[in-house]
Motif scaffolding. Structure first.
Motif, mmCIF file in Angstrom:
data_model
loop_
_atom_site.group_PDB
_atom_site.id
_atom_site.type_symbol
_atom_site.label_atom_id
_atom_site.label_comp_id
_atom_site.label_asym_id
_atom_site.label_seq_id
_atom_site.Cartn_x
_atom_site.Cartn_y
_atom_site.Cartn_z
ATOM 1 N N LEU A 91 0.857 -1.175 0.000
ATOM 2 C CA LEU A 91 0.000 0.000 0.000
ATOM 3 C C LEU A 91 0.895 1.228 0.000
ATOM 4 O O LEU A 91 1.827 1.334 0.808
ATOM 5 C CB LEU A 91 -0.897 0.003 1.241
ATOM 6 C CG LEU A 91 -1.880 1.184 1.359
ATOM 7 C CD1 LEU A 91 -3.027 1.036 0.362
ATOM 8 C CD2 LEU A 91 -2.424 1.286 2.783
ATOM 9 N N ALA A 92 0.637 2.159 -0.893
ATOM 10 C CA ALA A 92 1.471 3.354 -1.000
ATOM 11 C C ALA A 92 1.381 4.187 0.280
ATOM 12 O O ALA A 92 0.308 4.304 0.884
ATOM 13 C CB ALA A 92 1.044 4.181 -2.201
ATOM 14 N N PRO A 93 2.496 4.790 0.708
ATOM 15 C CA PRO A 93 2.478 5.605 1.925
ATOM 16 C C PRO A 93 1.715 6.914 1.729
ATOM 17 O O PRO A 93 1.471 7.353 0.602
ATOM 18 C CB PRO A 93 3.967 5.860 2.195
ATOM 19 C CG PRO A 93 4.625 5.716 0.864
ATOM 20 C CD PRO A 93 3.833 4.683 0.122
ATOM 21 N N GLY A 94 1.352 7.535 2.853
ATOM 22 C CA GLY A 94 0.680 8.826 2.823
ATOM 23 C C GLY A 94 1.646 9.962 3.072
ATOM 24 O O GLY A 94 2.854 9.847 2.804
ATOM 25 N N ASP A 95 1.129 11.044 3.662
ATOM 26 C CA ASP A 95 1.964 12.232 3.867
ATOM 27 C C ASP A 95 2.008 12.688 5.318
ATOM 28 O O ASP A 95 2.429 13.806 5.622
ATOM 29 C CB ASP A 95 1.465 13.382 2.987
ATOM 30 C CG ASP A 95 0.005 13.721 3.248
ATOM 31 O OD1 ASP A 95 -0.604 13.117 4.152
ATOM 32 O OD2 ASP A 95 -0.529 14.608 2.551
ATOM 33 N N MET A 96 1.587 11.832 6.247
ATOM 34 C CA MET A 96 1.531 12.207 7.653
ATOM 35 C C MET A 96 2.697 11.603 8.436
ATOM 36 O O MET A 96 3.295 10.606 8.023
ATOM 37 C CB MET A 96 0.212 11.730 8.274
ATOM 38 C CG MET A 96 -1.036 12.237 7.592
ATOM 39 S SD MET A 96 -2.559 11.505 8.276
ATOM 40 C CE MET A 96 -2.628 12.352 9.853
ATOM 41 N N GLU A 97 3.032 12.221 9.562
ATOM 42 C CA GLU A 97 3.917 11.607 10.537
ATOM 43 C C GLU A 97 3.085 10.673 11.415
ATOM 44 O O GLU A 97 1.862 10.850 11.535
ATOM 45 C CB GLU A 97 4.592 12.676 11.407
ATOM 46 C CG GLU A 97 5.428 13.685 10.641
ATOM 47 C CD GLU A 97 6.659 13.067 9.993
ATOM 48 O OE1 GLU A 97 7.072 11.977 10.438
ATOM 49 O OE2 GLU A 97 7.203 13.682 9.055
ATOM 50 N N ILE B 167 -9.909 3.735 5.198
ATOM 51 C CA ILE B 167 -8.617 4.342 5.539
ATOM 52 C C ILE B 167 -8.803 5.841 5.746
ATOM 53 O O ILE B 167 -9.238 6.564 4.854
ATOM 54 C CB ILE B 167 -7.572 4.088 4.435
ATOM 55 C CG1 ILE B 167 -7.373 2.586 4.223
ATOM 56 C CG2 ILE B 167 -6.246 4.745 4.803
ATOM 57 C CD1 ILE B 167 -6.464 2.240 3.047
ATOM 58 N N ALA B 168 -8.487 6.309 6.953
ATOM 59 C CA ALA B 168 -8.637 7.729 7.279
ATOM 60 C C ALA B 168 -7.318 8.482 7.195
ATOM 61 O O ALA B 168 -7.293 9.710 7.285
ATOM 62 C CB ALA B 168 -9.225 7.874 8.683
ATOM 63 N N GLY B 169 -6.227 7.769 7.024
ATOM 64 C CA GLY B 169 -4.916 8.404 6.930
ATOM 65 C C GLY B 169 -3.816 7.372 6.922
ATOM 66 O O GLY B 169 -3.988 6.245 7.398
ATOM 67 N N ALA B 170 -2.671 7.754 6.360
ATOM 68 C CA ALA B 170 -1.498 6.876 6.315
ATOM 69 C C ALA B 170 -0.260 7.737 6.507
ATOM 70 O O ALA B 170 -0.191 8.873 6.017
ATOM 71 C CB ALA B 170 -1.430 6.136 4.983
ATOM 72 N N GLY C 140 4.221 -4.953 2.140
ATOM 73 C CA GLY C 140 4.449 -3.847 3.057
ATOM 74 C C GLY C 140 3.470 -2.714 2.910
ATOM 75 O O GLY C 140 2.431 -2.813 2.255
ATOM 76 N N GLY C 141 3.834 -1.593 3.540
ATOM 77 C CA GLY C 141 2.991 -0.412 3.518
ATOM 78 C C GLY C 141 3.356 0.529 4.646
ATOM 79 O O GLY C 141 4.371 0.352 5.328
ATOM 80 N N PRO C 142 2.531 1.529 4.879
ATOM 81 C CA PRO C 142 2.732 2.471 5.976
ATOM 82 C C PRO C 142 1.916 2.074 7.204
ATOM 83 O O PRO C 142 1.226 1.051 7.195
ATOM 84 C CB PRO C 142 2.194 3.774 5.378
ATOM 85 C CG PRO C 142 1.047 3.305 4.523
ATOM 86 C CD PRO C 142 1.448 1.947 3.981
ATOM 87 N N ASN C 143 1.998 2.876 8.275
ATOM 88 C CA ASN C 143 1.023 2.794 9.356
ATOM 89 C C ASN C 143 -0.266 3.417 8.847
ATOM 90 O O ASN C 143 -0.261 4.497 8.252
ATOM 91 C CB ASN C 143 1.525 3.549 10.589
ATOM 92 C CG ASN C 143 2.689 2.858 11.262
ATOM 93 O OD1 ASN C 143 2.541 1.805 11.862
ATOM 94 N ND2 ASN C 143 3.878 3.454 11.148
ATOM 95 N N VAL C 144 -1.382 2.743 9.091
ATOM 96 C CA VAL C 144 -2.669 3.149 8.509
ATOM 97 C C VAL C 144 -3.721 3.274 9.609
ATOM 98 O O VAL C 144 -3.833 2.409 10.483
ATOM 99 C CB VAL C 144 -3.131 2.116 7.459
ATOM 100 C CG1 VAL C 144 -4.571 2.354 7.054
ATOM 101 C CG2 VAL C 144 -2.225 2.165 6.239
ATOM 102 N N ARG C 145 -4.498 4.349 9.539
ATOM 103 C CA ARG C 145 -5.591 4.556 10.494
ATOM 104 C C ARG C 145 -6.919 4.245 9.824
ATOM 105 O O ARG C 145 -7.203 4.719 8.717
ATOM 106 C CB ARG C 145 -5.586 6.000 10.991
ATOM 107 C CG ARG C 145 -6.740 6.356 11.931
ATOM 108 C CD ARG C 145 -6.536 7.750 12.479
ATOM 109 N NE ARG C 145 -7.727 8.270 13.161
ATOM 110 C CZ ARG C 145 -7.776 9.445 13.782
ATOM 111 N NH1 ARG C 145 -6.683 10.217 13.817
ATOM 112 N NH2 ARG C 145 -8.895 9.866 14.358
#
Length: 420
Positions: free
Chosen positions: A305-311, A375-378, A403-408
């Motif tokens: 899953l592609a990452p987002g733009d948040m910390e 998905i509310a954010g990544a 893999g992927g990012p941390n996802v909310r």
């Protein structure tokens, strides 16, 4: 279409295997309703090799055993109260040398080192049952991977977290809460819930009597929206150093990244030349075989899953009550790859935007569509985890990353698994 294999590379061995393949194809031809076609492709003629920093031969063979013993000692020393009931370590390395030649003009010579190791641990405590974890590293690299991964430190930190969860973990909240999933769990969901059901041969029914069917139908490609703008899923065999690395597939087709979902819409399936011809598209270089004696079939490589733009801190800062599930202990999925069930391992309560107490055995039950649309954010993280993907009959295992990012994901119920 028929397949045959031989380990004899003299003239008689090659003649014999070709005759067996021809004979099989003739025998099955009367059962085929429509002629088998292959898509027209720009076939490659190339040679490539993965260069390593520390070759396998730079370390004496006997020095690998002390390394594994040191990991066992590190695992034991990490425990303060619980017992290390099981510790199994496995290490392997190989150099995959391959030449792909076909009558359409392909000639691909490749040399790829593959290193892999896994550790299976079980930790127990009187009256609290046990918890287990499968930890794995793998890449198309040399011995430098052992230093890059900091395996001993990772195992020690993981065991301390599991011990704390085993002994003092609390049950998850019963109301609807926001849940944050770690890259390891997200990657597994992408592999199982996106990669497999978007294999074109599975979509067309070839896997139905073996591994199952797919929630995807051919007419959904380019039209069906099953997720939101965060649902961008890629399968990319060209990632340097990855377990699923290759530059040409086993039909000689150049490899490239494949966008399986773009902003929630199914955009392409994984294809070989046969499935591509059936659907009127080009192959995207997804044909792989486990070894020379195995038929090339449609496979994943490195799916994420592609990452987002948040910390990460931004991801949880406004959560009043929630749970962060870093990884999982068990998982199940139905044969259409729609219904998922995961039991969390390292999990933590989120209170007022902060990670707090460990949570024991949270259970996430969710469909592929609900996950992709909730998905509310990544965050910006992109972590990969290795695996051996199984498929086919006879079964073939090929190296992959997921893999992927941390996802909310927002406002869902979690269950709780019984203590065993």
């Amino acid at each position: 279409m028929a397949f045959a294999a031989t380990g004899r590379l003299d003239r008689e061995g090659v003649r014999s295997v070709v005759e067996r393949a021809m004979s099989g194809a003739r025998a099955f031809s009367s059962l085929v309703k429509s002629k088998i076609k292959l898509s027209r492709e720009k076939i490659g003629r190339a040679s490539y090799e993965v260069k390593v920093l520390k070759p396998f031969e730079s370390l004496a063979l006997g020095d690998r055993v002390p390394y594994l013993k040191d990991l066992y000692i590190a695992a034991q020393n990490s425990l303060r109260e619980a017992k290390l009931s099981t510790f199994i370590a496995n290490y392997s390395e190989e150099i995959e040398e391959k030449i792909v030649v076909n009558s359409d003009g392909a000639y691909i010579r490749s040399k790829i080192p593959r290193i892999e190791g896994f550790i299976n641990i079980v930790i127990s405590y009187p009256g609290k049952g046990s918890m287990s974890k499968w930890y794995e590293i793998a890449a198309s690299k040399g011995l430098e991977l052992l230093e890059e991964e900091r395996v001993s430190d990772n195992i020690s930190n993981m065991i301390r977290n599991i011990e704390e969860t085993l002994i003092r973990g609390i049950s998850p909240p019963r109301e609807k809460i926001d849940v944050v999933l770690g890259p390891e769990l997200v990657g597994l969901m992408m592999h199982e819930g996106v990669g497999h059901p978007l294999e074109a041969d599975r979509v067309l029914g070839r896997e139905a009597a073996q591994a199952g069917e797919s929630y995807v139908k051919p007419e959904m490609v380019g039209k069906a929206r099953l997720g939101n703008r965060y649902a961008n899923v890629i399968d990319d065999p060209t990632i340097p150093g990855s377990s699923g690395f290759y530059l040409y597939d086993d039909e000689g087709v150049p490899a490239r990244p494949k966008t399986l979902y773009r902003e929630g819409v199914i955009t392409e399936l994984l294809h070989n030349r046969e499935t591509a011809a059936l659907m009127g598209v080009n192959s995207n270089g997804s044909s792989r075989s486990m070894d020379y004696a195995s038929e090339p079939i449609v496979r994943m490589s490195n799916t994420y899953l592609a990452p987002g733009d948040m910390e990460f801190e931004e991801l949880i800062e406004d959560i009043e009550l929630g749970i962060y599930i870093k990884n999982n202990m068990e998982w199940n999925i139905d044969d259409t790859r729609w219904q998922h069930r995961y039991i969390g391992l390292e999990a933590f309560l989120i209170e007022k935007g902060e990670l707090r107490r460990p949570v024991r055995n949270p259970v996430l039950e969710i469909t592929t569509g609900d996950f992709l649309s909730s998905i509310a954010g990544a965050d910006k993280t992109l972590e990969f985890f290795p695996g051996t993907c199984g498929k086919g009959e006879p079964s073939q295992g090929v190296p992959v990353w997921m893999g992927g990012p941390n996802v909310r994901i927002s406002k869902i119920y979690l269950g709780v698994a019984p203590i065993e």
